[in-house]
Design an enzyme around this catalytic site. Structure first.
Site, PDB file in Angstrom:
ATOM      1  N   GLU A   2       0.831  -1.226   0.000  1.00  0.00           N
ATOM      2  CA  GLU A   2       0.000   0.000   0.000  1.00  0.00           C
ATOM      3  C   GLU A   2       0.859   1.267   0.000  1.00  0.00           C
ATOM      4  O   GLU A   2       0.538   2.262   0.641  1.00  0.00           O
ATOM      5  CB  GLU A   2      -1.013  -0.036   1.144  1.00  0.00           C
ATOM      6  N   GLU A  60       9.038   4.704   1.767  1.00  0.00           N
ATOM      7  CA  GLU A  60       9.649   5.800   0.996  1.00  0.00           C
ATOM      8  C   GLU A  60       8.554   6.606   0.287  1.00  0.00           C
ATOM      9  O   GLU A  60       8.596   7.836   0.254  1.00  0.00           O
ATOM     10  CB  GLU A  60      10.655   5.234  -0.030  1.00  0.00           C
TER      11      GLU A  60
HETATM   12  N1  CAA Z   1      -6.035  11.914  -4.008  1.00  0.00           N
HETATM   13  C1  CAA Z   1      -6.537  12.473  -5.148  1.00  0.00           C
HETATM   14  N2  CAA Z   1      -5.773  12.786  -6.210  1.00  0.00           N
HETATM   15  C2  CAA Z   1      -4.467  12.518  -6.122  1.00  0.00           C
HETATM   16  C3  CAA Z   1      -3.886  11.934  -4.996  1.00  0.00           C
HETATM   17  C4  CAA Z   1      -4.718  11.636  -3.908  1.00  0.00           C
HETATM   18  N3  CAA Z   1      -4.250  11.091  -2.808  1.00  0.00           N
HETATM   19  N4  CAA Z   1      -2.548  11.782  -5.218  1.00  0.00           N
HETATM   20  C5  CAA Z   1      -2.304  12.274  -6.443  1.00  0.00           C
HETATM   21  N5  CAA Z   1      -3.470  12.718  -6.984  1.00  0.00           N
HETATM   22  C6  CAA Z   1      -3.620  13.353  -8.285  1.00  0.00           C
HETATM   23  C7  CAA Z   1      -2.745  14.613  -8.379  1.00  0.00           C
HETATM   24  O1  CAA Z   1      -3.417  15.722  -7.858  1.00  0.00           O
HETATM   25  C8  CAA Z   1      -2.515  14.708  -9.856  1.00  0.00           C
HETATM   26  O2  CAA Z   1      -3.674  15.228 -10.439  1.00  0.00           O
HETATM   27  P1  CAA Z   1      -3.626  16.287 -11.663  1.00  0.00           P
HETATM   28  O3  CAA Z   1      -2.998  15.564 -12.812  1.00  0.00           O
HETATM   29  O4  CAA Z   1      -5.054  16.638 -11.904  1.00  0.00           O
HETATM   30  O5  CAA Z   1      -2.784  17.436 -11.199  1.00  0.00           O
HETATM   31  C9  CAA Z   1      -2.420  13.255 -10.286  1.00  0.00           C
HETATM   32  O6  CAA Z   1      -3.133  12.501  -9.313  1.00  0.00           O
HETATM   33  C10 CAA Z   1      -0.993  12.738 -10.404  1.00  0.00           C
HETATM   34  O7  CAA Z   1      -0.362  12.938  -9.165  1.00  0.00           O
HETATM   35  P2  CAA Z   1       1.200  12.830  -8.955  1.00  0.00           P
HETATM   36  O8  CAA Z   1       1.884  13.680 -10.000  1.00  0.00           O
HETATM   37  O9  CAA Z   1       1.481  13.106  -7.535  1.00  0.00           O
HETATM   38  O10 CAA Z   1       1.465  11.311  -9.338  1.00  0.00           O
HETATM   39  P3  CAA Z   1       2.805  10.454  -9.335  1.00  0.00           P
HETATM   40  O11 CAA Z   1       2.867   9.674 -10.592  1.00  0.00           O
HETATM   41  O12 CAA Z   1       3.954  11.315  -8.944  1.00  0.00           O
HETATM   42  O13 CAA Z   1       2.502   9.366  -8.180  1.00  0.00           O
HETATM   43  C11 CAA Z   1       2.609   8.553  -5.944  1.00  0.00           C
HETATM   44  C12 CAA Z   1       2.267   9.709  -6.883  1.00  0.00           C
HETATM   45  C13 CAA Z   1       2.227   9.054  -4.561  1.00  0.00           C
HETATM   46  C14 CAA Z   1       4.071   8.203  -5.977  1.00  0.00           C
HETATM   47  C15 CAA Z   1       1.738   7.329  -6.334  1.00  0.00           C
HETATM   48  O14 CAA Z   1       2.177   6.762  -7.548  1.00  0.00           O
HETATM   49  C16 CAA Z   1       1.714   6.252  -5.258  1.00  0.00           C
HETATM   50  O15 CAA Z   1       0.977   6.390  -4.284  1.00  0.00           O
HETATM   51  N6  CAA Z   1       2.489   5.151  -5.425  1.00  0.00           N
HETATM   52  C17 CAA Z   1       2.421   4.020  -4.508  1.00  0.00           C
HETATM   53  C18 CAA Z   1       1.539   2.941  -5.052  1.00  0.00           C
HETATM   54  C19 CAA Z   1       0.895   2.101  -4.008  1.00  0.00           C
HETATM   55  O16 CAA Z   1       0.586   2.564  -2.911  1.00  0.00           O
HETATM   56  N7  CAA Z   1       0.616   0.869  -4.353  1.00  0.00           N
HETATM   57  C20 CAA Z   1      -0.091   0.002  -3.443  1.00  0.00           C
HETATM   58  C21 CAA Z   1      -0.620  -1.182  -4.157  1.00  0.00           C
HETATM   59  S1  CAA Z   1      -2.089  -1.804  -3.429  1.00  0.00           S
HETATM   60  C22 CAA Z   1      -1.579  -2.858  -2.225  1.00  0.00           C
HETATM   61  O17 CAA Z   1      -0.446  -2.872  -1.823  1.00  0.00           O
HETATM   62  C23 CAA Z   1      -2.670  -3.682  -1.644  1.00  0.00           C
HETATM   63  C24 CAA Z   1      -2.218  -4.819  -0.810  1.00  0.00           C
HETATM   64  O18 CAA Z   1      -1.355  -5.617  -1.143  1.00  0.00           O
HETATM   65  C25 CAA Z   1      -2.857  -5.022   0.462  1.00  0.00           C
END
Ligand code: CAA
Length: 370
Positions: free
Chosen positions: A354, A358
């Site tokens: 999740e 980092e």
């Molecule tokens: N809520 C709403 N919108 C959001 C948001 C949020 N929390 N975070 C980003 N956005 C929006 C931004 O506002 C932006 O919108 P606009 O284009 O309209 O400006 C857009 O999304 C892109 O945002 P970023 O430029 O910040 O995106 P990024 O590519 O840099 O990625 C990141 C951001 C935080 C690194 C994201 O990729 C991330 O969270 N990565 C981690 C992935 C993850 O958590 N995976 C978990 C897998 S599920 C799992 O693990 C389940 C399990 O096993 C139990």
């Protein structure tokens, strides 16, 4: 009251099976069905859709108490609630909610979240799965990896590009049913901890998804995903609090029983120092989790920073607290005779899934610097 009830159930029903399913890796379906009867699979879902109608603070208490006895069952429950019922409740249309939420709340179908891929974990926008529109179906191709609940689930929320050129604005979210032609469940992962979570691969080879299973509009997927992760990370924090609480309790108990140099080891200040640090860490983590859940309950439109803090800190302390518990147990802590080695193995995943620690720090820092 909720905490007391869930604790009673967890201690009497879930705890006895926890060491066993850690060994066998078997998904605890019997217990999940019992949890469904208590309303623990649809905690935040309103009663009209078959849920319990509680708030997010309640959900985090449920996850903490379940994880205190069984981290596998904790995350199974967290995924069903916050990664599957939540995005359907929040972003799906009325027809989709009526069709899928009662199934997920009653345990008739278990939910799973298909985001991570073999080549895309932290960098969500780099996912490779695609969905192309053909008549009244989307043709989904790609593979998902490390999918919690995957072997047991009947309903999957899956993310794929409907338009790769638009980058993250071209990601869409779908509800996929297990018996969809072209969709198969791949190999089961042998994990270090949370071993009974049905973690597996999902394979889509020209899978035919009816257009009515698109969540929201084409291109809404990235926001659906990020908004959902903001909610679900709080529950992973709660899982960390539960695991760490269990380790603390075991360490306190053992330190009073075990004698060395003519006295119980709890009389030694170095042990007391560890216990005090562990207790502070657990309580601080719990309060961060409760605060983030409170922000959601109060309708804060964006609480990414609070949610990332509620995931990062509990994950960090859960690894540290469980490590200290093993240390206090000495050689016995390293043995399967006692549960603390399981807690240590289970805790490690919290820093990885999740969103890694980092990634949480990136989310927190970006918000601070905004
Ligand atoms: N809520 C709403 N919108 C959001 C948001 C949020 N929390 N975070 C980003 N956005 C929006 C931004 O506002 C932006 O919108 P606009 O284009 O309209 O400006 C857009 O999304 C892109 O945002 P970023 O430029 O910040 O995106 P990024 O590519 O840099 O990625 C990141 C951001 C935080 C690194 C994201 O990729 C991330 O969270 N990565 C981690 C992935 C993850 O958590 N995976 C978990 C897998 S599920 C799992 O693990 C389940 C399990 O096993 C139990």
């Amino acid at each position: 009251m909720l905490r007391d009830e869930v604790r009673k159930f967890a201690e009497s029903v879930l705890a006895p099976l926890a060491p066993e399913i850690d060994k066998t890796g078997e998904f605890p379906m019997v217990n999940i069905k019992k949890m469904a009867k208590l309303g623990l699979l649809g905690v935040i879902v309103p009663e009209e859709y078959g849920g319990s109608g509680f708030d997010f603070q309640s959900l985090s208490i449920v996850i903490e108490e379940i994880s205190r006895v069984c981290a596998s069952t904790g995350v199974i429950t967290a995924v069903n609630n916050s990664l599957v019922t939540y995005p359907i409740l929040t972003f799906a249309n009325e027809e989709q909610k009526k069709k899928y939420l009662p199934l997920l709340c009653s345990g008739e179908k278990i939910g799973a979240f298909g985001l991570t891929e073999p080549n895309a974990g932290s960098d969500v926008a780099s996912l490779e799965a695609t969905a192309r529109l053909e008549g009244n179906h989307y043709i989904l191709n790609g593979a998902k990896r490390f999918i919690t609940n995957g072997t047991a689930a009947g309903i999957f929320v899956v993310f794929a590009y409907t338009n790769k050129e638009l980058k993250h604005k071209g990601v869409s979210a779908f509800i996929v049913e297990k018996d969809t032609p072209g969709f198969t469940v791949g190999k089961h992962e042998e994990l270090m901890g949370i071993r009974a979570t049905g973690n597996c691969e999902l394979i889509f080879e020209d899978a035919k998804i009816p257009t009515e299973n698109l969540i929201g509009k084409e291109g809404d997927g990235f926001k659906v995903c990020m908004n959902t992760l903001d909610v679900s990370r709080v529950d992973i924090g709660a899982q960390g609090v539960g695991i760490a609480q269990a380790a603390l309790e075991e360490a306190v108990k053992y330190s009073k029983e075990r004698k060395a140099f003519g006295q119980p080891i709890c009389e030694f200040e170095m042990i007391q120092s560890m216990l005090a640090e562990m207790a502070c860490a657990v309580q601080a983590a719990r309060l961060l989790v409760q605060y983030a859940a409170y922000c959601k309950d109060k309708g804060m439109p964006r609480f990414s920073r609070e949610s990332a803090m509620a995931k990062y800190f509990p994950a960090t302390i859960a690894v540290d607290v469980t490590r200290k518990a093993v240390q206090i147990f000495g050689g016995y802590g390293y043995s399967r005779e006692y549960p603390v080695e399981r807690f240590y193995r289970d805790a490690k995943i919290l820093e990885l899934y999740e969103g890694t620690s980092e990634i949480q720090k990136i989310v927190i820092a970006r918000d601070l610097l905004k």
